[in-house]
Design a protein around this motif. Structure first.
Motif, PDB file in Angstrom:
ATOM      1  N   TYR A 245       0.719  -1.191   0.031  1.00 42.20           N
ATOM      2  CA  TYR A 245       0.151   0.003   0.186  1.00 42.20           C
ATOM      3  C   TYR A 245       0.995   1.282  -0.010  1.00 42.20           C
ATOM      4  CZ  TYR A 245      -3.248   3.344   1.767  1.00 42.20           C
ATOM      5  OH  TYR A 245      -4.007   4.568   1.986  1.00 42.20           O
ATOM      6  N   ILE A 246       1.970   1.358   0.698  1.00 41.68           N
ATOM      7  CA  ILE A 246       2.829   2.421   0.940  1.00 41.68           C
ATOM      8  C   ILE A 246       4.055   2.453  -0.159  1.00 41.68           C
ATOM      9  CG2 ILE A 246       2.253   2.580   3.160  1.00 41.68           C
ATOM     10  CD1 ILE A 246       5.303   1.700   3.745  1.00 41.68           C
ATOM     11  N   GLU A 247       4.195   1.365  -0.971  1.00 40.22           N
ATOM     12  CA  GLU A 247       5.446   1.217  -1.605  1.00 40.22           C
ATOM     13  C   GLU A 247       5.692   2.510  -2.797  1.00 40.22           C
ATOM     14  OE1 GLU A 247       5.582  -2.409  -3.404  1.00 40.22           O
ATOM     15  OE2 GLU A 247       3.857  -2.102  -4.903  1.00 40.22           O
ATOM     16  N   GLN A 248       4.525   3.166  -3.341  1.00 36.92           N
ATOM     17  CA  GLN A 248       4.680   4.286  -4.070  1.00 36.92           C
ATOM     18  C   GLN A 248       4.885   5.520  -3.595  1.00 36.92           C
ATOM     19  OE1 GLN A 248       5.190   3.191  -7.246  1.00 36.92           O
ATOM     20  NE2 GLN A 248       4.743   1.352  -6.805  1.00 36.92           N
ATOM     21  N   VAL A 249       5.153   5.798  -2.657  1.00 34.42           N
ATOM     22  CA  VAL A 249       5.097   7.234  -1.909  1.00 34.42           C
ATOM     23  C   VAL A 249       6.544   7.503  -1.974  1.00 34.42           C
ATOM     24  CG1 VAL A 249       5.130   8.302   0.268  1.00 34.42           C
ATOM     25  CG2 VAL A 249       3.347   6.767  -0.063  1.00 34.42           C
ATOM     26  N   LEU A 250       7.761   6.803  -1.652  1.00 32.18           N
ATOM     27  CA  LEU A 250       9.132   7.275  -1.804  1.00 32.18           C
ATOM     28  C   LEU A 250       9.436   7.501  -3.367  1.00 32.18           C
ATOM     29  CD1 LEU A 250      10.581   5.360   1.293  1.00 32.18           C
ATOM     30  CD2 LEU A 250      10.150   7.807   1.156  1.00 32.18           C
ATOM     31  N   PRO A 251       9.006   6.344  -4.114  1.00 32.10           N
ATOM     32  CA  PRO A 251       9.557   6.427  -5.459  1.00 32.10           C
ATOM     33  C   PRO A 251       8.779   7.758  -5.955  1.00 32.10           C
ATOM     34  CG  PRO A 251       8.958   4.254  -5.098  1.00 32.10           C
ATOM     35  CD  PRO A 251       8.491   5.101  -3.922  1.00 32.10           C
ATOM     36  N   ALA A 252       7.607   8.267  -5.511  1.00 31.02           N
ATOM     37  CA  ALA A 252       7.053   9.215  -6.090  1.00 31.02           C
ATOM     38  C   ALA A 252       7.770  10.707  -5.699  1.00 31.02           C
ATOM     39  CB  ALA A 252       5.871   9.646  -5.783  1.00 31.02           C
ATOM     40  N   LEU A 253       8.574  10.517  -4.400  1.00 27.78           N
ATOM     41  CA  LEU A 253       9.178  11.873  -4.240  1.00 27.78           C
ATOM     42  C   LEU A 253      10.755  11.488  -4.371  1.00 27.78           C
ATOM     43  CD1 LEU A 253       8.236  11.795  -0.545  1.00 27.78           C
ATOM     44  CD2 LEU A 253       7.326  13.001  -2.434  1.00 27.78           C
ATOM     45  N   GLY A 254      11.003  10.527  -5.717  1.00 26.24           N
ATOM     46  CA  GLY A 254      12.490  10.510  -6.387  1.00 26.24           C
ATOM     47  C   GLY A 254      13.488   9.685  -5.362  1.00 26.24           C
ATOM     48  N   GLU A 255      12.775   8.976  -4.471  1.00 29.43           N
ATOM     49  CA  GLU A 255      13.861   8.177  -3.609  1.00 29.43           C
ATOM     50  C   GLU A 255      13.440   6.553  -3.990  1.00 29.43           C
ATOM     51  OE1 GLU A 255      16.075   9.390  -2.249  1.00 29.43           O
ATOM     52  OE2 GLU A 255      15.387  11.480  -2.214  1.00 29.43           O
ATOM     53  N   LEU A 256      14.574   5.938  -4.479  1.00 27.85           N
ATOM     54  CA  LEU A 256      14.296   4.522  -4.901  1.00 27.85           C
ATOM     55  C   LEU A 256      14.933   3.620  -4.507  1.00 27.85           C
ATOM     56  CD1 LEU A 256      14.559   5.762  -8.665  1.00 27.85           C
ATOM     57  CD2 LEU A 256      12.382   5.544  -7.883  1.00 27.85           C
ATOM     58  N   THR A 257      15.773   3.731  -3.326  1.00 24.98           N
ATOM     59  CA  THR A 257      16.836   2.860  -2.790  1.00 24.98           C
ATOM     60  C   THR A 257      16.410   2.366  -1.423  1.00 24.98           C
ATOM     61  OG1 THR A 257      17.972   4.683  -1.827  1.00 24.98           O
ATOM     62  CG2 THR A 257      18.607   3.903  -4.192  1.00 24.98           C
ATOM     63  N   VAL A 258      15.256   2.890  -0.985  1.00 21.89           N
ATOM     64  CA  VAL A 258      14.798   2.666   0.512  1.00 21.89           C
ATOM     65  C   VAL A 258      14.266   1.059   0.453  1.00 21.89           C
ATOM     66  CG1 VAL A 258      13.424   3.110   2.544  1.00 21.89           C
ATOM     67  CG2 VAL A 258      14.375   4.866   0.877  1.00 21.89           C
ATOM     68  N   ARG A 259      14.925   0.361   1.150  1.00 25.62           N
ATOM     69  CA  ARG A 259      14.332  -0.925   1.386  1.00 25.62           C
ATOM     70  C   ARG A 259      13.069  -0.982   2.262  1.00 25.62           C
ATOM     71  NH1 ARG A 259      17.231  -5.663   4.979  1.00 25.62           N
ATOM     72  NH2 ARG A 259      15.690  -7.475   4.681  1.00 25.62           N
ATOM     73  N   GLN A 260      12.120  -2.269   2.007  1.00 27.95           N
ATOM     74  CA  GLN A 260      10.960  -2.423   3.005  1.00 27.95           C
ATOM     75  C   GLN A 260      10.978  -3.573   3.405  1.00 27.95           C
ATOM     76  OE1 GLN A 260       7.559  -0.757   0.747  1.00 27.95           O
ATOM     77  NE2 GLN A 260       8.404   1.627   0.881  1.00 27.95           N
ATOM     78  N   ALA A 261      10.483  -3.948   4.567  1.00 25.10           N
ATOM     79  CA  ALA A 261      10.315  -5.262   5.097  1.00 25.10           C
ATOM     80  C   ALA A 261       9.386  -5.266   6.366  1.00 25.10           C
ATOM     81  CB  ALA A 261      11.931  -5.743   5.621  1.00 25.10           C
ATOM     82  N   THR A 262       9.013  -6.462   6.542  1.00 23.89           N
ATOM     83  CA  THR A 262       8.360  -6.825   7.830  1.00 23.89           C
ATOM     84  C   THR A 262       9.311  -7.257   8.794  1.00 23.89           C
ATOM     85  OG1 THR A 262       7.894  -9.050   7.352  1.00 23.89           O
ATOM     86  CG2 THR A 262       6.331  -7.292   6.537  1.00 23.89           C
ATOM     87  N   VAL A 263       8.771  -7.244  10.167  1.00 23.06           N
ATOM     88  CA  VAL A 263       9.685  -7.954  11.155  1.00 23.06           C
ATOM     89  C   VAL A 263      10.030  -9.377  10.810  1.00 23.06           C
ATOM     90  CG1 VAL A 263       9.960  -8.558  13.397  1.00 23.06           C
ATOM     91  CG2 VAL A 263       9.078  -6.116  12.591  1.00 23.06           C
TER      92      VAL A 263
END
Length: 681
Positions: A245-263
């Motif tokens: 659900y949140i994965e497009q927020v950072l790319p829309a701001l030009g940030e493409l390198t942030v990793r996303q994960a669950t615990v």
């Protein structure tokens, strides 16, 4: 910065938008045309540079439906030294990324730049030398309206921005979008907080805490890009649906390198195929288990029974047992990992041998010390005194061997707690064991006791209220030398081990010094809806401040009896689908199959959480257990009492209901065939 002169201000702004888009396109074409043939020394450098260029090209993409800029600042005087790019009477357009013309002059300023900060902070009381703040309204990618605030004009009364309200209430279909155009002053303070300090944000439904956390990552990457490029950043969410659900927020701001994960992703040392009863999971998630694991691990260290003799050439060098005991005691007393101490032990023994060699007149060097450390007799001693330990096997033995557990849990866990964590049917091996999520966290703790976990520069932890103390420790290991942004709402804690206080949670995370900020202004949930949901607060989190909606539109809210059961629920969905925007049907997990069948029979298409909605299919059927963190323009909530009854205890059930009631942005319909929970009535 100049803007073409037009009699119509809207036409002038549209012209600037068109020119800015052309400039952005030129910037992208410049990068695409780069020839790196003669500037790379080898294929490794070429591959790295090509990757960087590819990332830059992606960051310069012009998203047609996303406004290139959303605001304008007109300064009365030249900005201060910290805004060196400013000039007297200069005008700045604030957008998602920096855009400059062929001469290098800025046409759009990145929202994260210091000169953009007054767009979010300036007010009538503190205009920050801004004479005019202009907000823009868009339809798709077309600029269709603007709204001015003359901050230095005493005759102009302060009013709520109509365009700001419209942007907050704009219907949404698909994943979460950024909020750069609507960030409020209290949110901006958190977003721009420094990298060195950790921040905990307590925020009720609709206060924007998730968006604040994501925009904080984007800001930190802007302000500390080189440092975070080395150390890395990570966003941790509660489940895959949420991350999608949140994965497009950072790319829309030009940030493409942030990793996303669950615990669960972080601690995936073994395959998880089992599940624990609530009481068992609570004990396994208790921070005391860390001490049990530490005791169990270091029980493998045994005092040397005899000295060691090292043969080199014709000489024999003996290290007596008392000296070996002293070396082992020193290593145990040091605050280093089990594995690091084990690697140090042969070097310490070798050093003791070298001291004897020097006393005998020899002049050994480092090569001799390393050779002695690899000597068969030394290696055999290390193996017997300080053996290697596999973390999964260690946890396996603790959970399967009652005597081993009792020995190392004495004075830490009660007998009943020990019985709770012991496997009824012990597994024979690591591979055959039906590991639970809590077991994986224990293995991660044991792994860190043996070898230090790599630390990142910054970690964002969302929906943190649902983590156990051991899970907090697992996250904390990933940012021991970095900082953290912790996001959550104590009222939405729906696990048996839910966080009781942020001070306690931050202690387990290793960030006890973190500043706790509270967001109480609600931007997402309509007034009538949040007021209704807040009836539950005295029963689930009596100390929390209720969210106060700033929405001028009270929203659509209705409570309906549903004598025909699923048919009435389907009718409510059909009614809301006639409106613009996304629709979520939230129900107790056990009722989802029945409702899915009813929707199919009625010919209403739907998707599940984490799946993409489209303009043709705008309905998402959401099990109550997965509703947290999601939002929809309109929500139908089926059978509130069933949501409560689906949890192991009433308080957890009421918290789950609170979550489900607060997923709507524009309207909520509650349907029930049975009675409503008394806490709502």
């Amino acid at each position: 910065m100049s803007t073409p002169v037009h009699d119509d201000p809207l036409s002038a702004e549209r012209s600037h938008l068109a020119a800015s888009r052309s400039a952005l396109r030129a910037m992208r074409e410049d990068v695409e045309s780069l020839d790196i043939t003669d500037v790379t020394a080898n294929w490794v450098n070429a591959a790295v540079l090509e990757s960087q260029i590819e990332q830059r090209i992606k960051a310069l993409a012009d998203l047609s439906g996303t406004p290139l800029f959303f605001g304008r600042l007109d300064y009365l005087h030249a900005p201060g030294a910290e805004r060196a790019e400013g000039g007297e009477g200069e005008r700045f357009y604030v957008g998602r990324r920096h855009v400059h013309d062929a001469d290098g002059d800025p046409m759009v300023i990145d929202w994260r730049a210091p000169v953009s900060q007054p767009f979010y902070r300036a007010s009538k009381k503190d205009p920050q030398d801004v004479s005019l703040r202009r907000r823009f309204g868009y339809t798709g990618g077309d600029l269709t309206a603007y709204e001015d605030e003359h901050l230095l004009d005493p005759a102009e009364a302060a009013t709520t921005s109509r365009l700001l309200q419209q942007e907050i209430e704009r219907p949404r279909v698909g994943p979460m979008r950024d909020i750069v155009a609507t960030i409020q002053p209290e949110q901006d303070e958190i977003v721009r907080a420094g990298l060195t300090g950790s921040v905990c944000v307590q925020g009720g439904p609709g206060t924007g805490k998730t968006a604040v956390g994501l925009h904080r990552v984007a800001y930190l990457l802007y302000a500390h890009r080189e440092r975070l490029a080395r150390t890395g950043t990570l966003v941790i969410g509660p489940n895959r649906s949420f991350l999608h659900y949140i994965e497009q927020v950072l790319p829309a701001l030009g940030e493409l390198t942030v990793r996303q994960a669950t615990v669960d992703d972080l601690v995936a040392h073994v395959e998880v195929r089992g599940a624990d009863e609530a009481a068992t999971a609570v004990v396994k998630g208790d921070a005391r288990m860390a001490e049990v694991l530490r005791r169990a691990l270091y029980s493998h260290v045994t005092p040397p029974a005899e000295g060691v003799v090292v043969v080199r050439g014709s000489r024999r060098w003996r290290v007596p047992v008392y000296e070996l005991e002293e070396i082992v005691r020193e290593l145990l007393a040091r605050d280093i990992r089990y594995g690091a101490a084990r690697e140090a032990l042969p070097q310490r023994i070798a050093h003791a041998v070298l001291v004897q060699m020097e006393r005998a007149g020899e002049a050994p060097d480092d090569r001799v010390q390393n050779a002695v450390a690899r000597n068969a007799a030394v290696k055999a001693l290390v193996k017997s005194v300080w053996p290697q330990v596999d973390p999964a096997k260690l946890v396996l033995r603790l959970l399967a061997d009652a005597d081993f557990l009792a020995e190392h849990a004495e004075g830490v866990l009660t007998e009943d707690e020990q019985k709770a964590v012991l496997w009824v049917k012990p597994a024979r091996s690591v591979k055959s064991a039906r590991w639970s999520p809590a077991d994986a966290v224990l293995i991660d703790e044991a792994t860190d006791l043996i070898e230090r976990t790599h630390s990142l520069g910054h970690v964002v932890l969302d929906e943190a209220q649902d983590l156990s103390p051991m899970q907090y420790r697992a996250v904390g290991r990933r940012c021991t030398t970095g900082s953290a942004t912790v996001l959550g709402d104590l009222a939405q804690g729906t696990t048996p081990w839910a966080t009781r206080s942020w001070a306690e949670a931050l202690g387990h995370l290793g960030k006890g010094e973190a500043v706790v900020e509270e967001l109480t202004a609600g931007f997402r949930v309509p007034t009538d809806v949040i007021a209704y949901a807040s009836r539950l607060l005295p029963h689930i989190a009596p100390g929390l401040t209720p969210v106060a909606s700033i929405r001028e539109n009270p929203g659509f809210f209705d409570i309906r009896t549903a004598p025909d059961g699923a048919a009435d629920v389907v009718a409510a969905c059909r009614e809301l689908l006639e409106r613009e925007g996304s629709v979520g049907l939230i129900a107790a997990d056990a009722r989802v199959p029945e409702l899915a069948a009813a929707l199919a029979a009625a010919g209403i298409g739907h998707v599940g959480p984490g799946e993409e909605t489209t303009h043709a299919t705008r309905l998402t059927l959401v099990p109550a257990s997965l509703a947290k963190g999601l939002e929809y323009d309109y929500v139908v909530l089926d059978e509130p009492q069933a949501v409560v009854d689906g949890e192991p205890d009433e308080r957890t059930g009421l918290r789950r209901l609170y979550v489900c009631l607060t997923r709507a942005v524009s309207g909520l319909v509650v349907t029930h065939a049975t009675g409503l929970p008394q806490q709502l009535t």
